[in-house]
Write an enzyme that holds these catalytic residues in place. Structure first.
Site, PDB file in Angstrom:
ATOM      1  N   SER A  61       0.767  -0.995   0.113  1.00 22.94           N
ATOM      2  CA  SER A  61       0.210  -0.036   0.099  1.00 22.94           C
ATOM      3  C   SER A  61       0.832   1.257  -0.039  1.00 22.94           C
ATOM      4  O   SER A  61       2.018   1.103   0.145  1.00 22.94           O
ATOM      5  CB  SER A  61      -0.900  -0.024   1.283  1.00 22.94           C
ATOM      6  OG  SER A  61       0.059   0.213   2.361  1.00 22.94           O
ATOM      7  N   ASP A 108      -1.185  -1.636  -4.155  1.00 24.04           N
ATOM      8  CA  ASP A 108      -2.625  -1.640  -3.580  1.00 24.04           C
ATOM      9  C   ASP A 108      -3.047  -0.204  -3.983  1.00 24.04           C
ATOM     10  O   ASP A 108      -2.416   0.603  -4.437  1.00 24.04           O
ATOM     11  CB  ASP A 108      -2.549  -2.140  -2.283  1.00 24.04           C
ATOM     12  CG  ASP A 108      -4.058  -2.442  -1.750  1.00 24.04           C
ATOM     13  OD1 ASP A 108      -5.013  -2.496  -2.641  1.00 24.04           O
ATOM     14  OD2 ASP A 108      -4.234  -2.938  -0.626  1.00 24.04           O
ATOM     15  N   HIS A 109      -4.356   0.256  -3.561  1.00 19.65           N
ATOM     16  CA  HIS A 109      -5.086   1.386  -3.747  1.00 19.65           C
ATOM     17  C   HIS A 109      -4.355   2.409  -4.065  1.00 19.65           C
ATOM     18  O   HIS A 109      -3.454   2.925  -3.169  1.00 19.65           O
ATOM     19  CB  HIS A 109      -5.907   1.505  -2.525  1.00 19.65           C
ATOM     20  CG  HIS A 109      -7.031   0.478  -2.509  1.00 19.65           C
ATOM     21  ND1 HIS A 109      -8.309   0.774  -2.692  1.00 19.65           N
ATOM     22  CD2 HIS A 109      -7.223  -0.622  -1.618  1.00 19.65           C
ATOM     23  CE1 HIS A 109      -9.274  -0.303  -2.437  1.00 19.65           C
ATOM     24  NE2 HIS A 109      -8.467  -1.203  -1.780  1.00 19.65           N
ATOM     25  N   ASP A 143      -7.190   3.552  -7.832  1.00 16.79           N
ATOM     26  CA  ASP A 143      -8.449   3.627  -7.412  1.00 16.79           C
ATOM     27  C   ASP A 143      -9.022   4.923  -7.363  1.00 16.79           C
ATOM     28  O   ASP A 143      -8.693   5.785  -6.551  1.00 16.79           O
ATOM     29  CB  ASP A 143      -8.451   2.887  -5.762  1.00 16.79           C
ATOM     30  CG  ASP A 143      -9.789   2.990  -5.154  1.00 16.79           C
ATOM     31  OD1 ASP A 143     -10.758   3.455  -5.919  1.00 16.79           O
ATOM     32  OD2 ASP A 143      -9.722   2.816  -3.876  1.00 16.79           O
ATOM     33  N   GLU A 173     -10.876   0.163  -9.485  1.00 16.69           N
ATOM     34  CA  GLU A 173     -12.072   0.126  -8.600  1.00 16.69           C
ATOM     35  C   GLU A 173     -13.150   0.744  -9.256  1.00 16.69           C
ATOM     36  O   GLU A 173     -13.033   1.843  -9.522  1.00 16.69           O
ATOM     37  CB  GLU A 173     -11.763   0.203  -7.303  1.00 16.69           C
ATOM     38  CG  GLU A 173     -12.993   0.178  -6.148  1.00 16.69           C
ATOM     39  CD  GLU A 173     -12.529  -0.044  -4.609  1.00 16.69           C
ATOM     40  OE1 GLU A 173     -11.417  -0.492  -4.582  1.00 16.69           O
ATOM     41  OE2 GLU A 173     -13.186   0.416  -4.038  1.00 16.69           O
ATOM     42  N   GLU A 181      -9.039   1.573   5.246  1.00 19.35           N
ATOM     43  CA  GLU A 181      -8.025   1.087   5.160  1.00 19.35           C
ATOM     44  C   GLU A 181      -6.805   2.040   4.627  1.00 19.35           C
ATOM     45  O   GLU A 181      -6.947   2.773   3.986  1.00 19.35           O
ATOM     46  CB  GLU A 181      -7.985   0.259   4.035  1.00 19.35           C
ATOM     47  CG  GLU A 181      -6.761  -0.875   3.976  1.00 19.35           C
ATOM     48  CD  GLU A 181      -6.793  -2.073   2.793  1.00 19.35           C
ATOM     49  OE1 GLU A 181      -6.580  -3.056   3.347  1.00 19.35           O
ATOM     50  OE2 GLU A 181      -6.700  -1.671   1.812  1.00 19.35           O
ATOM     51  N   HIS A 225     -13.340  -3.203   3.841  1.00 19.76           N
ATOM     52  CA  HIS A 225     -12.133  -3.191   4.584  1.00 19.76           C
ATOM     53  C   HIS A 225     -12.094  -3.323   6.076  1.00 19.76           C
ATOM     54  O   HIS A 225     -12.770  -2.436   6.656  1.00 19.76           O
ATOM     55  CB  HIS A 225     -11.256  -2.025   4.225  1.00 19.76           C
ATOM     56  CG  HIS A 225     -10.827  -1.955   2.829  1.00 19.76           C
ATOM     57  ND1 HIS A 225     -10.756  -0.845   2.011  1.00 19.76           N
ATOM     58  CD2 HIS A 225     -10.188  -2.965   1.900  1.00 19.76           C
ATOM     59  CE1 HIS A 225     -10.455  -1.246   0.796  1.00 19.76           C
ATOM     60  NE2 HIS A 225     -10.114  -2.138   0.644  1.00 19.76           N
ATOM     61  N   GLY A 226     -11.481  -4.386   6.657  1.00 17.81           N
ATOM     62  CA  GLY A 226     -11.318  -4.472   7.968  1.00 17.81           C
ATOM     63  C   GLY A 226     -12.506  -5.507   8.534  1.00 17.81           C
ATOM     64  O   GLY A 226     -13.428  -5.892   7.920  1.00 17.81           O
ATOM     65  N   HIS A 264     -12.042  -7.397  -2.795  1.00 13.79           N
ATOM     66  CA  HIS A 264     -11.172  -6.565  -1.400  1.00 13.79           C
ATOM     67  C   HIS A 264     -12.026  -6.764  -0.148  1.00 13.79           C
ATOM     68  O   HIS A 264     -13.042  -7.228  -0.330  1.00 13.79           O
ATOM     69  CB  HIS A 264     -11.393  -4.829  -2.046  1.00 13.79           C
ATOM     70  CG  HIS A 264     -10.561  -4.569  -2.761  1.00 13.79           C
ATOM     71  ND1 HIS A 264      -9.280  -3.780  -2.534  1.00 13.79           N
ATOM     72  CD2 HIS A 264     -10.160  -4.817  -4.379  1.00 13.79           C
ATOM     73  CE1 HIS A 264      -8.600  -3.548  -3.705  1.00 13.79           C
ATOM     74  NE2 HIS A 264      -9.007  -4.238  -4.344  1.00 13.79           N
ATOM     75  N   GLY A 265     -10.912  -6.701   0.753  1.00  9.33           N
ATOM     76  CA  GLY A 265     -11.823  -6.708   2.161  1.00  9.33           C
ATOM     77  C   GLY A 265     -12.163  -8.206   2.311  1.00  9.33           C
ATOM     78  O   GLY A 265     -13.348  -8.513   3.004  1.00  9.33           O
ATOM     79  N   GLY A 266     -11.288  -9.168   2.044  1.00  3.06           N
ATOM     80  CA  GLY A 266     -11.527 -10.638   2.242  1.00  3.06           C
ATOM     81  C   GLY A 266     -11.581 -10.755   3.565  1.00  3.06           C
ATOM     82  O   GLY A 266     -11.954 -11.817   3.953  1.00  3.06           O
ATOM     83  N   SER A 267     -10.951 -10.164   4.532  1.00  5.44           N
ATOM     84  CA  SER A 267     -10.713 -10.667   5.869  1.00  5.44           C
ATOM     85  C   SER A 267     -11.982 -10.295   6.604  1.00  5.44           C
ATOM     86  O   SER A 267     -13.027  -9.516   6.197  1.00  5.44           O
ATOM     87  CB  SER A 267      -9.906  -9.271   6.766  1.00  5.44           C
ATOM     88  OG  SER A 267      -8.382  -9.505   5.950  1.00  5.44           O
ATOM     89  N   ASN A 286      -7.916  -9.712  -1.793  1.00 12.50           N
ATOM     90  CA  ASN A 286      -7.063  -8.998  -0.691  1.00 12.50           C
ATOM     91  C   ASN A 286      -7.377  -9.569   0.597  1.00 12.50           C
ATOM     92  O   ASN A 286      -8.323  -9.573   1.139  1.00 12.50           O
ATOM     93  CB  ASN A 286      -7.253  -7.588  -1.045  1.00 12.50           C
ATOM     94  CG  ASN A 286      -6.728  -7.158  -2.403  1.00 12.50           C
ATOM     95  OD1 ASN A 286      -6.278  -7.775  -3.223  1.00 12.50           O
ATOM     96  ND2 ASN A 286      -6.716  -5.660  -2.469  1.00 12.50           N
TER      97      ASN A 286
END
Ligand SMILES: [Zn+2]
Length: 358
Positions: A61, A108-109, A143, A173, A181, A225-226, A264-267, A286
């Site tokens: 990032s 990243d972004h 992005d 995006e 993020e 994200h997060g 995005h935001g796989g967590s 991601n």
């Protein structure tokens, strides 16, 4: 037959990169893209890929790049982020083939206000291309999703034209990823912006496909994200299927996956949601928040469990005269964080179907 029959181990760029993603779609799996910030996190991810017999995407990032150069370096003109991203790419290039896995180097972004960083990385790619015939990075993400749609698509197309000359892939995006993020906060945006319309995805396809096929689309499907407690934004992987179907119909394609999609935001997503998203042509997911937490876990547990050995250089619960050097050596306690990070990346490889694909 596996990935190594299609692309070589080491850093993958150009035609090999699209071959890699085509292989992902044909075999219904995606590759985790982990945000790295240091040689320690890079090496741990490479070790995870080697141990799970998988390819890996390593991404920096804007903030992670600056951290790679050192927090003490000024970054008012993105200089730390440019130098740090280049340093990370060179480190990855130096060690990647040792691990025997295909590696994608990605950034990243990059929002509008950070385009100086983007230009700096592209300058480095072009200089590397002159000598080696390939870009330094495999791909970059732009992005401009927070800006006007036409500006987003037109500026993205302009950058893609520049990158096409050096066979570098561009991720873009459309629609917004929620959450926060790397200093970009979309926690309070209107919910409708968190779900991209199929027509918007097709507008992107129409603008970029005449330039080439080296582009990825990160479209919003309620991804965030997060990791938060469940809220009113719901992940809708089915939208990804709708995007593919809409574009397929518009262009009359025989493929039901005309787009390379990015998650995005796989967590924090469930294994079922991840699996469903991958089935609709996601090739890259991601993961940052969960791997950050995993990297901490090993260090945290080590410090808590070994606290009696870490307070003084000499003297511990086993004896007042005993030295503690083997406990406070960073190669011991940082390594504990690497081990838990490795385990988390291997878990992501399992979730994405990426394990044992070489
Ligand atoms: Zn993201």
């Amino acid at each position: 037959m596996g990935i190594l029959d299609v692309v070589p181990a080491g850093v993958v760029t150009g035609k090999n990169l699209t071959k890699l993603y085509d292989y992902c779609q044909e075999h219904n799996f995606a590759i985790p893209a982990v945000n790295i910030t240091s040689s320690s996190t890079v090496n741990a991810c490479l070790e995870a890929a080697r141990d799970s017999n998988s390819p890996i995407i390593l991404q920096v990032s804007h903030g992670g790049s600056a951290y790679f150069a050192g927090k003490g370096v000024k970054n008012d003109k993105d200089q730390a982020s440019i130098i740090g991203a280049v340093a990370a790419a060179h480190h990855i290039r130096t060690v990647a083939s040792t691990y025997g896995v295909p590696v994608v180097i990605h950034s990243d972004h990059c929002a509008k206000k950070l385009l100086g960083w983007f230009d700096g990385m592209l300058d480095a790619d072009e200089a590397y291309f002159k000598i080696h015939g390939e870009p330094l990075f495999s791909s970059h993400m732009i992005d401009l999703s927070a800006d006007d749609k036409d500006y987003n698509i037109q500026t993205t197309a302009k950058y893609m034209a520049r990158m096409a000359k050096i066979n570098c892939l561009l991720e873009m995006e459309i629609g917004l990823t929620g959450g926060e993020e790397d200093g970009v906060n979309n926690e309070d945006v209107d919910n409708s912006a968190l779900y991209t319309q199929p027509e918007d995805v097709y507008d992107v396809y129409k603008a970029l496909s005449p330039i080439g096929n080296m582009f990825h689309i990160a479209a919003a499907f309620g991804n965030v994200h997060g990791v938060y407690k469940p809220g009113n934004v719901k992940l809708q992987p089915i939208l990804l299927k709708h995007f593919q179907e809409y574009v397929q119909k518009q262009i009359g394609s025989t493929s039901n996956k005309p787009l390379y999609l990015v998650f995005h935001g796989g967590s924090g997503s469930t294994k079922e949601e991840v699996k469903e998203a991958v089935s609709y042509g996601v090739v890259k997911m991601n993961i940052d928040t969960d791997t950050q937490f995993a990297y901490l876990a090993g260090v945290r547990d080590y410090v808590l469990n070994k606290s009696g050995y870490l307070k003084t250089q000499v003297g511990n619960p086993d004896g007042d005269d005993l030295p503690n050097k083997k406990y406070y050596d960073p190669r011991v306690w940082v390594r504990e964080g690497e081990k838990t990070l490795i385990a988390r990346v291997i878990e992501a490889n399992k979730d994405l179907g990426c394990i044992n694909t070489l």
